[in-house]
Design an enzyme around this catalytic site. Sequence first.
Site, mmCIF file in Angstrom:
data_model
loop_
_atom_site.group_PDB
_atom_site.id
_atom_site.type_symbol
_atom_site.label_atom_id
_atom_site.label_comp_id
_atom_site.label_asym_id
_atom_site.label_seq_id
_atom_site.Cartn_x
_atom_site.Cartn_y
_atom_site.Cartn_z
ATOM 1 N N ARG A 160 14.406 -1.996 -8.720
ATOM 2 C CA ARG A 160 12.964 -1.847 -8.909
ATOM 3 C C ARG A 160 12.649 -1.778 -10.397
ATOM 4 O O ARG A 160 13.356 -1.129 -11.166
ATOM 5 C CB ARG A 160 12.443 -0.585 -8.210
ATOM 6 N N LYS B 234 3.212 6.639 4.697
ATOM 7 C CA LYS B 234 2.415 5.418 4.600
ATOM 8 C C LYS B 234 2.054 4.863 5.979
ATOM 9 O O LYS B 234 1.718 3.682 6.104
ATOM 10 C CB LYS B 234 3.173 4.376 3.774
ATOM 11 N N PRO C 289 0.832 -1.210 0.000
ATOM 12 C CA PRO C 289 0.000 0.000 0.000
ATOM 13 C C PRO C 289 0.867 1.260 0.000
ATOM 14 O O PRO C 289 1.777 1.401 0.813
ATOM 15 C CB PRO C 289 -0.798 -0.126 1.300
ATOM 16 N N GLU C 290 0.579 2.163 -0.930
ATOM 17 C CA GLU C 290 1.298 3.434 -0.998
ATOM 18 C C GLU C 290 0.398 4.534 -0.440
ATOM 19 O O GLU C 290 -0.640 4.249 0.153
ATOM 20 C CB GLU C 290 1.720 3.714 -2.441
#
Length: 269
Positions: A259, A57, A2-3
Amino acid sequence: MPELPEVEIIRRGIEPWVVGHIIQRAEIRNNQLRWPIDQEIISIHQRRVISLKRRAKYLLMQLHHGWIIIHFGMSGRLRILAHMLPPEKHDHIDLIMSNNCILRYTDPRRFGAWLWSNNLDKMSILNNLGVEPLSDQFDGHWLFTKSRNKSLLIKQFLMTNKLVVGIGNIYANEALFAAGILPSRASCSLKEQEALLLARSIKAILLSSIEEGGTTLRDFLQSDGRDGLFAKKLQVYGRHGEPCYTCGEFIQIAKYGQRSSFFCPSCQN
């Protein structure tokens, strides 16, 4: 993971059910998350929730005597139950509320965290966080100024929490596409007009995701159990080898800083 949009959606979803209400008790079924759950949370009894805020976050639940700090890790989520349901394997924490609802925390990978603080100013995990991308402080001028002496690639810059928080991989990819900037560009190479456009794109992408309920790719669900719908609006993320919706060129993928970065070689430069 979750961002910022997903955490903000969860905050908005559970806020009416917890703020102003009393936590009667906590039921802890698994104490071993990323760190052991603090005894203050385990033994909580008849404590009113004053506010529910978000920083980066993290969810910050304010009580009269301190704060519960929640981080969702890779797969954590919170939902409101109108009545008690039998817990499933990965349902680790329940907060039993005075309004007869249950706030249930689920985390299959157990990389999330429930922390306690009497004073947020002394929490090291919060003290080193950068600017909020939806705040007035974050704009093109800030981005241009901060990137002048940075050798980081622009994608890595956007994902460095000491600089700017909560954007994450999905939204960094989407914002760079919207601004027409390759993720491999050095941040210090941005022209001022590019920085202005990128800052606007970041804000627009994050706000659009919040409006759509976030991005559900694997684990994320809203507090009422619904999927987030922003995945249907993704332009480049997860679309390697597919045609760009704008120009028809095939979306490419590269790894920077371990990434995956998705981009259109025609629309981005």
